[in-house]
Design an enzyme around this catalytic site. Structure first.
Site, PDB file in Angstrom:
ATOM      1  N   ARG A 155       0.840  -1.206   0.000  1.00 50.96           N
ATOM      2  CA  ARG A 155       0.000   0.000   0.000  1.00 50.96           C
ATOM      3  C   ARG A 155       0.870   1.249   0.000  1.00 50.96           C
ATOM      4  NH1 ARG A 155      -4.918   1.505   4.187  1.00 50.96           N
ATOM      5  NH2 ARG A 155      -3.333   1.181   5.793  1.00 50.96           N
ATOM      6  N   ASP A 210      -3.864   3.593  14.257  1.00 49.79           N
ATOM      7  CA  ASP A 210      -3.000   4.094  13.196  1.00 49.79           C
ATOM      8  C   ASP A 210      -3.449   5.508  12.850  1.00 49.79           C
ATOM      9  OD1 ASP A 210      -5.239   3.849  11.586  1.00 49.79           O
ATOM     10  OD2 ASP A 210      -4.401   2.284  10.302  1.00 49.79           O
TER      11      ASP A 210
END
Length: 530
Positions: free
Chosen positions: A158, A446
């Site tokens: 990603r 996150d």
């Protein structure tokens, strides 16, 4: 391209002349369109903020109504995605992911990685070595880590989203204008250039998770990048496979169009639940009390607007032959606390049972101990089948109003406000030290969950909300909580809590609402840190 970051040991293996020339070509061809798409985002946010709700597009109705087209679907190694593990790309986490037993590893250079120069380039080194079977790691205390699994997960990398820059690499265009490189193009370009051939030789392929997309036009930009890159290195068209995260509100209205634009290169869509919640808050932050969400813990996957979004995603994917991948439950086990672990297992099992029952073909976990829990729920539904793409959700009928009905009917509590301040400050402190995925209060946090925390605080202040006990949520109230949190955490020499608190004030207490908390924090604190 000009490299301004320090060149440490082995960086020359990633920043080779040919790789840097490839980055230059990507920027020359595509950076202008990137800026156009970012300008489109700003216009769309302005329109929503001023009362124009997103809707299913009239100009693309023919795409949605054409039942014939399908997407490329799974590439080699992506046929069974029932459990995917996510995590950053440092050597230890890379080895742990490859030994985890998951079907897929989301190698995350985005929200689970603090974008220090060290993390950006050494993450690429970890991936390069892992793909070639050369990765090992010895911790400071002498513990050695090696890949021992006979079957490792398929890697899906990603890259950073379109909004992020890489300040340690500068691009000068043909007109002589110098600018920071695109984080997306740097992450994608370096990984693809160095590893595409090796991945194909391993029986897999260059696969990518694409984050933060907001429109079909952004998807088309990625598709053109993929096509050019395949031609550049001489591999067949369609070798690249992408999985797009539907994690912004505008993208939820363009799922079929995104699949269509990427149809030669796309394997599926993912329900990026945390960024999706953040996107709703961001877009509707100024639209009045009826768009104010309660405590973050109350915004579950079973509230109506989240059910509408995920069921529409499954229906859309299966209609077009694409995988539907579920999101990540934030609960994580604690090997030192059996009670916490048992509760995490119960929460994750319930989450994955719902996803498998809804028709998802796979799901995410953030910890290796959760893989058997998630796999059991998908095994119960899938059996020996690799997926359930053949399950059409014709029963699902989602209208625009369903995606925008954010009423939950729960209050904001003092505990919820405190939790947001505490999580955001503690996460930002770790982020400043180079950590992108952090266990806080037995949840995996996150950048996306930190975004929810700070954006809720901003909205509660600007919409004149009060807690359940009648306390107005004001800047002074939040300042008091910041002071309280700084007194609750364990302070050490060299910690970054004061800087973290400064960032939080900037993104949660200011008059303006920064689109992403990482933008200013990166420029102010991470660029010169390397």
């Amino acid at each position: 391209m000009t490299i301004t970051g320090p060149l440490r040991d082995r960086y020359d293996e990633i920043l080779t002349p040919d790789a840097v020339a490839f980055l230059a070509e990507l920027h020359q061809r595509f950076s202008g369109r990137r800026h156009d798409r970012l300008a489109d985002r700003m216009r769309r946010r302005y329109e929503i903020g001023n009362g124009r709700d997103p809707h299913f597009r009239d100009d693309t109705a023919h795409i949605r109504e054409d039942a014939e087209w399908k997407v490329a679907g799974a590439g080699p190694g992506l046929e069974d995605r029932r459990v995917e593990i996510t995590g950053p790309t440092d050597p230890k986490m890379t080895i742990n992911a490859l030994n985890s037993g998951a079907k897929v590893w989301l190698a995350d250079q985005e929200d689970a990685t603090s974008p220090t120069w060290k993390n950006v380039i050494e993450g690429q080194l970890s991936l390069r070595d892992a793909i070639r079977g050369e990765l090992s790691f010895t911790s400071p205390d002498g513990k050695r880590y090696e890949v021992t699994a006979t079957e490792t997960p398929t890697i899906v990398m990603r890259p950073r989203g379109w909004h992020l820059t890489e300040q340690h690499i500068r691009f000068t265009d043909r007109a002589g204008r110098e600018m920071a490189a695109s984080g997306s193009l740097v992450d994608f370009g370096l990984y693809f250039f160095h590893n595409a051939a090796a991945l194909i030789a391993n029986g897999r392929g260059p696969y990518f998770y694409i984050a933060k997309l907001e429109s079909a036009e952004e998807a088309k930009l990625w598709d053109d990048i993929f096509t050019f890159s395949e031609q550049h290195v001489g591999i067949p068209h369609g070798t690249i496979r992408a999985t797009v995260l539907i994690e912004t509100l505008p993208a939820a209205f363009e799922m079929e169009e995104i699949l269509f634009e990427l149809r030669d290169h796309i394997a599926g869509l993912n329900a990026g639940r945390w960024d999706y919640i953040f996107s709703i808050i961001k877009n509707y932050r100024g639209r009045g009390a009826r768009f104010v969400l309660p405590d973050r813990s109350e915004v579950t996957m079973t509230v109506p607007f989240m059910r509408a979004y995920t069921e529409l995603l499954v229906k859309t994917c299966h209609k077009r032959g694409a995988f539907a991948i579920g999101g990540m439950s934030a609960f994580i086990p604690n090997r030192r606390d059996p009670e916490v672990t048992e509760r995490a297992f119960e929460k994750v099992a319930a989450d994955k049972k719902r996803e498998a029952g809804d028709g998802f073909d796979g799901t995410w976990v953030a910890h290796p101990d959760l893989i058997p829990v998630a796999r059991a729920e998908f095994d119960a539904v899938l059996g020996d089948r690799p997926n359930q793409i053949d399950r059409q959700r014709d029963d699902v009928q989602v209208k625009a109003a369903d995606l925008l009905d954010v009423h939950i009917g729960r209050p904001v509590t003092a505990a919820g406000v405190h939790a947001n301040v505490s999580v955001a400050v503690r996460y930002l402190e770790a982020w400043l030290r180079g950590l992108g995925a952090v266990a806080i209060d037995n949840l995996m946090e996150d950048a996306a969950t930190a975004e929810i925390s700070r954006s809720q605080v901003w909205q509660w202040i600007h919409q004149d909300r009060s807690t359940e006990d009648g306390t107005p949520i004001t800047r002074d109230y939040i300042e008091g909580l910041i002071t309280q949190v700084l007194g609750e955490v364990e302070r050490r020499d060299g910690d970054r809590f004061d800087d973290a608190a400064e960032i939080f004030r900037d993104v949660a207490l200011g008059i303006e609402f920064p689109a992403f908390l990482t933008l200013g924090a990166y420029a102010k604190f991470l660029v010169d840190a390397d």
